[in-house]
Design a protein around this motif. Structure first.
Motif, PDB file in Angstrom:
ATOM      1  N   THR A  67       0.976  -1.300  -0.059  1.00  0.00           N
ATOM      2  CA  THR A  67       0.133   0.004  -0.167  1.00  0.00           C
ATOM      3  C   THR A  67       0.804   1.248  -0.036  1.00  0.00           C
ATOM      4  N   ARG A  68       0.264   2.314  -0.246  1.00  0.00           N
ATOM      5  CA  ARG A  68       0.729   3.775  -0.172  1.00  0.00           C
ATOM      6  C   ARG A  68      -0.434   4.528   0.553  1.00  0.00           C
ATOM      7  N   TYR A  69       0.041   5.128   1.603  1.00  0.00           N
ATOM      8  CA  TYR A  69      -1.049   5.784   2.488  1.00  0.00           C
ATOM      9  C   TYR A  69      -0.420   7.336   3.026  1.00  0.00           C
ATOM     10  N   SER A  70      -1.343   8.064   3.345  1.00  0.00           N
ATOM     11  CA  SER A  70      -1.227   9.248   4.155  1.00  0.00           C
ATOM     12  C   SER A  70      -1.787   9.156   5.533  1.00  0.00           C
ATOM     13  N   PHE A  71      -0.873   9.620   6.431  1.00  0.00           N
ATOM     14  CA  PHE A  71      -1.277   9.760   7.863  1.00  0.00           C
ATOM     15  C   PHE A  71      -0.945  11.176   8.374  1.00  0.00           C
TER      16      PHE A  71
ATOM     17  N   GLU B  80       1.852  12.701   6.185  1.00  0.00           N
ATOM     18  CA  GLU B  80       2.951  12.258   5.952  1.00  0.00           C
ATOM     19  C   GLU B  80       2.535  10.810   5.032  1.00  0.00           C
ATOM     20  N   ILE B  81       3.294  10.683   3.907  1.00  0.00           N
ATOM     21  CA  ILE B  81       3.303   9.760   3.108  1.00  0.00           C
ATOM     22  C   ILE B  81       4.027   8.680   3.149  1.00  0.00           C
ATOM     23  N   ASN B  82       3.863   7.419   3.356  1.00  0.00           N
ATOM     24  CA  ASN B  82       4.429   6.119   3.365  1.00  0.00           C
ATOM     25  C   ASN B  82       4.222   5.089   2.557  1.00  0.00           C
ATOM     26  N   TYR B  83       5.109   3.929   2.440  1.00  0.00           N
ATOM     27  CA  TYR B  83       4.538   2.794   1.869  1.00  0.00           C
ATOM     28  C   TYR B  83       4.520   1.793   2.945  1.00  0.00           C
ATOM     29  N   GLY B  84       3.687   0.511   2.598  1.00  0.00           N
ATOM     30  CA  GLY B  84       3.374  -0.215   3.985  1.00  0.00           C
ATOM     31  C   GLY B  84       2.903  -1.560   3.242  1.00  0.00           C
ATOM     32  N   ILE B  85       2.709  -2.389   4.131  1.00  0.00           N
ATOM     33  CA  ILE B  85       2.109  -3.924   3.790  1.00  0.00           C
ATOM     34  C   ILE B  85       0.944  -4.205   4.559  1.00  0.00           C
ATOM     35  N   LEU B  86      -0.205  -4.523   3.960  1.00  0.00           N
ATOM     36  CA  LEU B  86      -1.456  -4.555   4.518  1.00  0.00           C
ATOM     37  C   LEU B  86      -1.397  -5.916   5.082  1.00  0.00           C
ATOM     38  N   GLU B  87      -1.650  -6.208   6.337  1.00  0.00           N
ATOM     39  CA  GLU B  87      -2.148  -7.415   7.040  1.00  0.00           C
ATOM     40  C   GLU B  87      -3.505  -7.322   7.648  1.00  0.00           C
ATOM     41  N   GLY B  88      -4.406  -7.674   7.057  1.00  0.00           N
ATOM     42  CA  GLY B  88      -5.806  -7.612   7.948  1.00  0.00           C
ATOM     43  C   GLY B  88      -6.234  -6.098   7.861  1.00  0.00           C
ATOM     44  N   SER B  89      -6.396  -5.770   8.905  1.00  0.00           N
ATOM     45  CA  SER B  89      -6.684  -4.401   9.348  1.00  0.00           C
ATOM     46  C   SER B  89      -5.682  -3.332   9.578  1.00  0.00           C
ATOM     47  N   GLU B  90      -4.295  -3.723   9.508  1.00  0.00           N
ATOM     48  CA  GLU B  90      -3.210  -3.116   9.972  1.00  0.00           C
ATOM     49  C   GLU B  90      -2.285  -2.977   8.984  1.00  0.00           C
ATOM     50  N   ILE B  91      -1.647  -1.829   8.743  1.00  0.00           N
ATOM     51  CA  ILE B  91      -0.513  -1.512   7.763  1.00  0.00           C
ATOM     52  C   ILE B  91       0.846  -1.631   8.715  1.00  0.00           C
ATOM     53  N   GLN B  92       1.762  -2.259   8.172  1.00  0.00           N
ATOM     54  CA  GLN B  92       3.174  -2.051   8.585  1.00  0.00           C
ATOM     55  C   GLN B  92       4.067  -1.254   7.801  1.00  0.00           C
ATOM     56  N   THR B  93       4.468  -0.113   8.248  1.00  0.00           N
ATOM     57  CA  THR B  93       5.182   0.762   7.337  1.00  0.00           C
ATOM     58  C   THR B  93       6.452   0.223   6.873  1.00  0.00           C
ATOM     59  N   ILE B  94       6.762   0.290   5.593  1.00  0.00           N
ATOM     60  CA  ILE B  94       8.196   0.088   5.152  1.00  0.00           C
ATOM     61  C   ILE B  94       9.197   1.304   4.718  1.00  0.00           C
ATOM     62  N   SER B  95      10.187   1.053   4.754  1.00  0.00           N
ATOM     63  CA  SER B  95      11.293   2.158   4.586  1.00  0.00           C
ATOM     64  C   SER B  95      11.353   2.724   3.189  1.00  0.00           C
TER      65      SER B  95
ATOM     66  N   LYS C  87      12.962  -2.136   4.478  1.00  0.00           N
ATOM     67  CA  LYS C  87      12.791  -3.019   5.732  1.00  0.00           C
ATOM     68  C   LYS C  87      11.623  -2.399   6.303  1.00  0.00           C
ATOM     69  N   LEU C  88      11.146  -3.270   7.130  1.00  0.00           N
ATOM     70  CA  LEU C  88       9.904  -2.852   8.069  1.00  0.00           C
ATOM     71  C   LEU C  88      10.476  -1.772   9.152  1.00  0.00           C
ATOM     72  N   THR C  89       9.801  -0.711   9.340  1.00  0.00           N
ATOM     73  CA  THR C  89      10.274   0.413  10.075  1.00  0.00           C
ATOM     74  C   THR C  89       9.890  -0.086  11.561  1.00  0.00           C
ATOM     75  N   GLY C  90       8.855  -0.788  11.922  1.00  0.00           N
ATOM     76  CA  GLY C  90       8.413  -1.138  13.165  1.00  0.00           C
ATOM     77  C   GLY C  90       7.017  -0.340  13.389  1.00  0.00           C
ATOM     78  N   GLU C  91       6.767   0.583  12.721  1.00  0.00           N
ATOM     79  CA  GLU C  91       5.539   1.465  12.932  1.00  0.00           C
ATOM     80  C   GLU C  91       4.534   0.693  12.181  1.00  0.00           C
ATOM     81  N   LYS C  92       3.195   0.942  12.916  1.00  0.00           N
ATOM     82  CA  LYS C  92       2.187   0.249  12.424  1.00  0.00           C
ATOM     83  C   LYS C  92       1.068   1.151  12.395  1.00  0.00           C
ATOM     84  N   LYS C  93       0.133   1.048  11.372  1.00  0.00           N
ATOM     85  CA  LYS C  93      -1.215   1.841  11.462  1.00  0.00           C
ATOM     86  C   LYS C  93      -2.387   1.258  11.085  1.00  0.00           C
TER      87      LYS C  93
END
Length: 256
Positions: free
Chosen positions: A5-9, A12-27, A35-41
């Motif tokens: 995914t690519r999203y705005s929060f 701030e715009i980031n790319y991420g990986i959608l897993e169910g109802s949660e997005i893991q932000t990637i660098s 790499k995974l940043t550890g940030e989740k939305k």
């Protein structure tokens, strides 16, 4: 299977990986080393954007028999370009230009399966073409038919601002020849076909296009639309759905 995914929060715009109802932000963008940043939305707290930022969109015309009408099937893929400023994401508005409304131009949506390129591609073969694919997303090739028929070039018919909705995610593990493509207007199914019916399949398209044009990471190939799309007007809502990707939904409004 990975859903990029690519999203705005909060701007701030980031790319991420959608897993169910949660997005893991990637660098970085998914076609780069990330790499995974550890940030989740939570999905419901972000705005999804178009999942890629392509340098170009290559679209293929007349690629389903059901869309040909009385035309002869093309012997090779028939590409044209859509420019990046025409791209919008999920839930963004398709804006019919005021001049098109004033001229009573017919505007139609085109539900399409879109290929996202994952690495620089030049002179691919049909045998290795899929090696260059990051994944697939939904596309809508919004088209102003009168301009398409009457203008010498398709620059405004196909590339007016907002005429290229893409999204909502990129699925990395679908089979290009085994997707069901559905288009809807105001909830009514208006297009429904499987991608195995493409006249020129994805490997052939990539081979043909990359023989003369370098495809860059993030670039998009829209593979054609089936059937006869309906007309759309301000107040309508369009949807493109592919199982495993989701629904690309956009409302239609009038330009000022």
């Amino acid at each position: 299977m990975t859903l990029f995914t690519r999203y705005s929060f909060h701007g701030e715009i980031n790319y991420g990986i959608l897993e169910g109802s949660e997005i893991q932000t990637i660098s970085s963008a998914p076609y780069n080393k990330y790499k995974l940043t550890g940030e989740k939305k939570k999905l419901n707290e972000v705005k999804l954007l178009t999942p890629t930022k392509p340098s170009k969109v290559v679209a293929i015309g007349l690629n389903y028999k059901s869309h040909l009408g009385s035309k002869t099937p093309p012997s090779v893929p028939e590409p044209f370009l859509k420019i990046p400023t025409s791209i919008i994401g999920p839930e963004d508005n398709i804006v019919i230009p005021k001049v098109a409304l004033d001229e009573k131009v017919t505007v139609q949506p085109e539900a399409e399966m879109a290929v996202v390129i994952g690495k620089t591609c030049k002179k691919a073969t049909q045998a290795n073409a899929t090696d260059y694919i990051l994944g697939y997303t939904c596309g809508n090739d919004v088209s102003a038919r009168d301009w398409q028929s009457n203008d010498l070039q398709w620059w405004r018919a196909k590339s007016s601002d907002t005429f290229t909705p893409l999204g909502p995610v990129i699925n990395t593990e679908l089979e290009h020849n085994n997707m069901r493509l559905i288009g809807r207007v105001n909830g009514k199914v208006t297009q429904d076909q499987v991608t195995s019916d493409l006249l020129h399949d994805v490997p052939k398209i990539i081979e043909f296009v990359s023989s003369v044009m370098t495809l860059l990471p993030g670039d998009v190939i829209m593979t054609g639309t089936p059937g006869t799309p309906p007309n759309i007007h301000p107040g309508d809502e369009t949807e493109v759905e592919i199982e495993g990707i989701g629904i690309l939904r956009n409302s239609v409004i009038a330009g000022e």
